[in-house]
Design an enzyme around this catalytic site. Structure first.
Site, PDB file in Angstrom:
ATOM      1  N   LYS A 265       2.013  -3.838   6.657  1.00  0.00           N
ATOM      2  CA  LYS A 265       2.442  -3.766   5.237  1.00  0.00           C
ATOM      3  C   LYS A 265       3.949  -3.508   5.177  1.00  0.00           C
ATOM      4  O   LYS A 265       4.662  -4.096   4.357  1.00  0.00           O
ATOM      5  CB  LYS A 265       1.683  -2.658   4.503  1.00  0.00           C
ATOM      6  CG  LYS A 265       0.192  -2.903   4.358  1.00  0.00           C
ATOM      7  CD  LYS A 265      -0.107  -4.062   3.423  1.00  0.00           C
ATOM      8  CE  LYS A 265      -1.582  -4.387   3.332  1.00  0.00           C
ATOM      9  NZ  LYS A 265      -1.877  -5.667   2.679  1.00  0.00           N
TER      10      LYS A 265
ATOM     11  N   SER B 113       0.830  -1.205   0.000  1.00  0.00           N
ATOM     12  CA  SER B 113       0.000   0.000   0.000  1.00  0.00           C
ATOM     13  C   SER B 113       0.863   1.254   0.000  1.00  0.00           C
ATOM     14  O   SER B 113       1.959   1.272   0.574  1.00  0.00           O
ATOM     15  CB  SER B 113      -0.875  -0.015   1.254  1.00  0.00           C
ATOM     16  OG  SER B 113      -1.459   1.248   1.462  1.00  0.00           O
TER      17      SER B 113
ATOM     18  N   TYR C  29      -2.151  -1.395  10.902  1.00  0.00           N
ATOM     19  CA  TYR C  29      -2.399  -1.897   9.543  1.00  0.00           C
ATOM     20  C   TYR C  29      -1.231  -1.552   8.619  1.00  0.00           C
ATOM     21  O   TYR C  29      -0.653  -2.413   7.965  1.00  0.00           O
ATOM     22  CB  TYR C  29      -3.710  -1.308   8.991  1.00  0.00           C
ATOM     23  CG  TYR C  29      -3.797  -1.379   7.486  1.00  0.00           C
ATOM     24  CD1 TYR C  29      -4.084  -2.578   6.852  1.00  0.00           C
ATOM     25  CD2 TYR C  29      -3.547  -0.250   6.691  1.00  0.00           C
ATOM     26  CE1 TYR C  29      -4.127  -2.652   5.466  1.00  0.00           C
ATOM     27  CE2 TYR C  29      -3.592  -0.320   5.319  1.00  0.00           C
ATOM     28  CZ  TYR C  29      -3.882  -1.520   4.699  1.00  0.00           C
ATOM     29  OH  TYR C  29      -3.902  -1.593   3.337  1.00  0.00           O
TER      30      TYR C  29
HETATM   31  N1  UFG Z   1     -13.353  10.561   2.886  1.00  0.00           N
HETATM   32  C1  UFG Z   1     -14.375  11.441   3.179  1.00  0.00           C
HETATM   33  N2  UFG Z   1     -15.540  10.921   3.655  1.00  0.00           N
HETATM   34  C2  UFG Z   1     -15.722   9.579   3.865  1.00  0.00           C
HETATM   35  C3  UFG Z   1     -14.659   8.700   3.555  1.00  0.00           C
HETATM   36  C4  UFG Z   1     -13.480   9.249   3.074  1.00  0.00           C
HETATM   37  O1  UFG Z   1     -14.260  12.656   3.014  1.00  0.00           O
HETATM   38  O2  UFG Z   1     -16.794   9.171   4.316  1.00  0.00           O
HETATM   39  C5  UFG Z   1     -12.098  11.132   2.347  1.00  0.00           C
HETATM   40  C6  UFG Z   1     -10.918  10.857   3.250  1.00  0.00           C
HETATM   41  O3  UFG Z   1     -10.806  11.850   4.240  1.00  0.00           O
HETATM   42  C7  UFG Z   1      -9.786  10.869   2.231  1.00  0.00           C
HETATM   43  C8  UFG Z   1     -10.418  10.333   0.959  1.00  0.00           C
HETATM   44  O4  UFG Z   1     -11.814  10.490   1.137  1.00  0.00           O
HETATM   45  O5  UFG Z   1      -9.395  12.184   1.997  1.00  0.00           O
HETATM   46  C9  UFG Z   1     -10.101   8.864   0.721  1.00  0.00           C
HETATM   47  O6  UFG Z   1     -10.415   8.140   1.878  1.00  0.00           O
HETATM   48  P1  UFG Z   1     -10.508   6.544   1.906  1.00  0.00           P
HETATM   49  O7  UFG Z   1     -10.904   6.142   3.290  1.00  0.00           O
HETATM   50  O8  UFG Z   1     -11.335   6.046   0.785  1.00  0.00           O
HETATM   51  O9  UFG Z   1      -9.018   6.096   1.577  1.00  0.00           O
HETATM   52  P2  UFG Z   1      -7.671   6.432   2.357  1.00  0.00           P
HETATM   53  O10 UFG Z   1      -6.834   7.206   1.414  1.00  0.00           O
HETATM   54  O11 UFG Z   1      -7.885   6.991   3.695  1.00  0.00           O
HETATM   55  O12 UFG Z   1      -7.149   4.961   2.646  1.00  0.00           O
HETATM   56  C10 UFG Z   1      -6.750   4.147   1.599  1.00  0.00           C
HETATM   57  C11 UFG Z   1      -6.997   2.675   1.947  1.00  0.00           C
HETATM   58  C12 UFG Z   1      -6.078   2.231   3.044  1.00  0.00           C
HETATM   59  C13 UFG Z   1      -4.674   2.624   2.766  1.00  0.00           C
HETATM   60  C14 UFG Z   1      -4.573   4.094   2.485  1.00  0.00           C
HETATM   61  C15 UFG Z   1      -3.205   4.510   2.103  1.00  0.00           C
HETATM   62  O13 UFG Z   1      -8.322   2.482   2.325  1.00  0.00           O
HETATM   63  O14 UFG Z   1      -6.174   0.824   3.136  1.00  0.00           O
HETATM   64  O15 UFG Z   1      -5.402   4.399   1.382  1.00  0.00           O
HETATM   65  O16 UFG Z   1      -3.114   5.889   2.055  1.00  0.00           O
HETATM   66  F1  UFG Z   1      -3.873   2.345   3.818  1.00  0.00           F
END
Ligand code: UFG
Length: 337
Positions: A154, A125, A150
């Site tokens: 990785k 990741s 998590y």
């Molecule tokens: N977001 C929102 N509202 C929500 C969900 C997410 O605004 O309800 C925003 C988050 O703040 C972020 C973006 O959307 O800015 C993406 O969020 P995600 O949760 O979809 O993804 P992340 O980038 O946080 O996490 C993903 C994977 C993880 C991994 C990570 C690495 O889900 O497994 O990328 O950066 F570790």
């Protein structure tokens, strides 16, 4: 050639199974179905015309893991998707995360080294990079201190692989995924999170479907052009195809290091508001959303330098953002039928 796909009934695993079968590989899936459903096997069969073999197994259990290899003595390579993956949950349950994610990895590697199975593709990741110092981020960028158990699992698996691949015949590729979204064009397989989704895309599609009242956009005061976080979203089918080329690179002995790392993204960053906009434009659906405070632990922005994957793997993401958001919506609609 027979390939073991662990966690193969999950979101990325099932799309990868389809692409591997399309490329002529025989697949056996091992999965404990803790976060997926065996019905996906019927769906894969509908798409490819071929049903993957399936073993229900908890691979963190040494005996159950060995039994998979005892049953399928023709396995020649392993693609490892089996892991717990919720960042927040990992902070609450660190021991479970280490035990499961590292236990599965070690059991797999032990069986591989004992049985002369030498090709290993690891699901890693972009979280290993933490908050980047410069963008786009390259594979040579430093791996920062993990901010969750998590992410730490990785990093640890990558480090263990670097030693293991030096002193054993196992050679490996770790694919560092950015943010996989979207679904297969058939809308037969896609992302099916348990309970309330943590990730942006399933939250968007469930909100548009009326399952959730409104999407909360976490933070509008980040130092980005529109104030919301930026990620490199990649179509899950593009990501699945990257596994096929990685495996072929190992089989054809084209690797340049015993362990190689590749960024698997598109090279383009999109803000949360841009994703909402793409969703609304591609689907014609209006999304109910509101700003909410920042989510703890979110990095501000990250996107991939994909030139190394392009040059070495000959792989490049093909699908654009509207195809990602539209296919995610079609999958959500199909679920409702
Ligand atoms: N977001 C929102 N509202 C929500 C969900 C997410 O605004 O309800 C925003 C988050 O703040 C972020 C973006 O959307 O800015 C993406 O969020 P995600 O949760 O979809 O993804 P992340 O980038 O946080 O996490 C993903 C994977 C993880 C991994 C990570 C690495 O889900 O497994 O990328 O950066 F570790």
């Amino acid at each position: 050639m027979r390939i073991l796909i662990t966690g193969g009934t999950g979101f990325i695993g099932c799309h990868t199974t389809v692409e591997l079968q399309n490329a002529g590989f025989d697949v056996v899936i091992a999965d404990n179905l803790s976060n997926s459903n065996a019905k996906v096997l019927d769906r894969i069969e509908k798409i490819t015309g071929k049903r993957p073999d399936f073993v229900k197994a908890d691979l963190s259990n040494a005996r159950e893991c060995a039994l998979v290899f005892d049953t399928y003595t023709d396995i020649q390579g392993v693609i490892n998707f089996a892991a717990y993956k919720a960042v927040g949950e990992s902070v609450e349950k660190p021991v479970e995360y280490y035990k499961n994610n590292l236990g599965i990895f070690l059991n797999l590697i032990e069986n591989m080294t004992h049985r002369g199975i030498n090709y290993f593709v690891q699901s890693s990741s972009c979280t290993v990079y933490g908050e980047p110092d410069s963008l786009p981020i390259k594979e040579t960028s430093p791996v920062k201190k993990a901010t969750s158990p998590y992410g730490h699992t990785k990093q640890i698996v990558e480090e263990m692989l670097s030693f293991i691949t030096k002193s054993t015949p196992v050679k490996a590729i770790a694919l560092r995924y950015f943010n996989p979204i979207g679904a297969h064009e058939s809308a037969l397989i896609g992302e099916l999170p348990n309970g309330v989704p943590n990730n942006l895309m399933p939250f968007i599609t469930q909100t548009a479907m009326g399952i959730r009242k409104e999407l909360k956009v976490f933070g509008n005061d980040y130092p980005t052009p529109d104030g919301t976080c930026i990620r490199d979203y990649i179509h899950v089918v593009d990501l699945a195809k990257a596994h096929v080329v990685a495996l072929q690179r190992l089989i054809n002995k084209e690797y340049k290091e015993d362990l190689e790392f590749f960024n698997i993204g598109t090279g383009r960053g999109f803000s949360v508001l841009e994703i909402i906009d793409s969703f609304e434009k591609s689907t014609g659906k209006k999304l109910n959303w509101t700003f909410a405070p920042r989510r703890e632990g979110d990095i501000i922005q990250i996107w991939a330098d994909t030139s190394f994957a392009e040059k070495e793997l000959g792989w490049k993401a093909q699908e654009d953002i509207s195809s990602m958001t539209l296919s995610a919506w079609k999958w959500q609609e199909a679920l409702a039928e």
